[in-house]
Enzyme design. Structure first.
Site, PDB file in Angstrom:
ATOM      1  CB  SER A 127       2.257  -1.733   6.823  1.00 26.09           C
ATOM      2  OG  SER A 127       1.460  -0.828   6.090  1.00 26.09           O
ATOM      3  CE1 TYR A 151       5.066  -3.121   2.299  1.00 27.97           C
ATOM      4  CE2 TYR A 151       3.069  -2.100   3.156  1.00 27.97           C
ATOM      5  CZ  TYR A 151       4.435  -2.292   3.220  1.00 27.97           C
ATOM      6  OH  TYR A 151       5.174  -1.673   4.197  1.00 27.97           O
ATOM      7  CE  LYS A 155       5.988  -4.791   5.746  1.00 29.05           C
ATOM      8  NZ  LYS A 155       7.306  -4.941   6.427  1.00 29.05           N
TER       9      LYS A 155
END
Length: 328
Positions: A127, A151, A155
């Site tokens: 991402s 998050y 990643k």
């Protein structure tokens, strides 16, 4: 060829499955077997001549990945993750699924290779959340990763693991940093970025939508159609062209929320735009404020990755693919 899709019940997973079964091959190899995995039961594709297995599996359970890898798939698409807003709200769940599940998968592949030669292609969906402010005008692949969300951190760690496991020869991996996918079909999810789709999807269907940020917020986008194209290309690309820089930011479109709305006006008219209601949300505003806005994707473009160049095209793709060509 045997293909394993982890996260097959999600929107991108379903569309990837449809594309692969329609093509019947990946690159120059015929697809003979598909294994579709998710925490909820994926749907078996209709009309596929090869063998299909659908499994309900939680990758964050340590025993899950070895059982999947024991089938020795040739290509593994790892799409499974919880979304940004949920990962930020539930710290433990985010790390368990987005990080532990990824590590279990990579380690299961390594252990399987110790039993006899095995080196699959692994496509990992990362991402643009791996990047954090302050940003240059355009972010290139050389820009350092300093994520400002859990998050994004999960990643970024996955990217490092993928590069190291690839360098050591355990698998042939590529991590693709997806732009925010817009317009996502279906119902709103817990992603902090969900409103980018909501303010287009709902008005196109004749429903009201809420905009939680100002119209001058700028972000990086690609359509679901482009996302599937990215995955298919990543599954066939000669990765020796990437050297050991195995994680890459993909092409997209930099646009403001206001430009999104103007594209909606051009494609669907003023009535659709009037269905958007502005209700500021300080939590969303804070999260979005730390996101990247524009990218230099020349490296990905040189490797053959392609995305839309206008929001009008993104909206029209949604109308064609999800609304049967008709605006509500």
């Amino acid at each position: 060829m045997h293909i394993l899709i982890i996260g097959a019940a999600g929107m991108v997973g379903r569309k990837l499955t449809d594309r692969l079964t329609a093509d019947g091959r990946l690159g120059d190899r015929e697809i003979e077997r598909l294994t579709l995995v998710d925490v909820v039961a994926p749907q078996a594709p209709a009309g596929f001549a090869g063998a299909v297995e659908t499994l309900t599996v939680d990758l964050s359970v340590p025993e899950a990945a070895p059982a999947l890898v024991a089938r020795r798939p040739d290509v593994i698409f790892h799409l499974a993750a919880i979304v940004s807003g949920e990962a930020e709200a539930d710290f433990d769940k985010g790390y368990r699924i987005n990080l532990d599940g990824t590590r279990y998968l990579f380690e299961a592949i390594r252990q399987e290779g110790l039993k006899g030669p095995y080196k699959p292609r692994v496509v990992f969906t990362s991402s643009i959340a791996v990047f954090g402010a302050p940003f240059p005008e355009k972010i290139g692949d050389e820009f350092f990763t300093t994520p400002l969300t859990s998050y994004g951190t999960q990643k970024a760690i996955g990217e490092l693991l993928l590069a190291d496991y690839s360098r050591r020869g355990f698998f042939d991996g590529i991590g693709i940093r997806l732009p925010t996918i817009c317009i996502r079909p279906g119902k709103p999810n817990k992603a902090a970025s969900g409103f980018f789709s909501n303010i287009l999807r709902e008005p196109l269907a004749g429903q009201e939508a809420v905009l939680p940020v100002s119209t001058d917020v700028r972000h990086w986008f690609a359509s679901p159609r482009a996302a599937v194209g990215f995955l298919v290309h990543a599954g066939t690309l000669d990765l020796s062209r990437m050297g050991w820089r195995r994680n890459i930011s993909l092409p997209g479109l930099s646009a403001t929320v206001g430009e999104e709305i103007e594209a909606l006006r051009r494609v669907a008219g003023e009535a659709a735009v009037k269905r958007i209601r502005h209700e500021p949300d300080e939590t969303i505003i804070k999260i979005v404020d730390g996101w990247a806005r524009d990218f230099d994707a020349s490296r990905a473009e040189s490797l053959g990755f392609v995305a839309e160049t206008s929001f009008d095209d993104i909206i029209r793709a949604h109308v064609e693919d999800e609304l049967g060509g008709t605006i509500g």
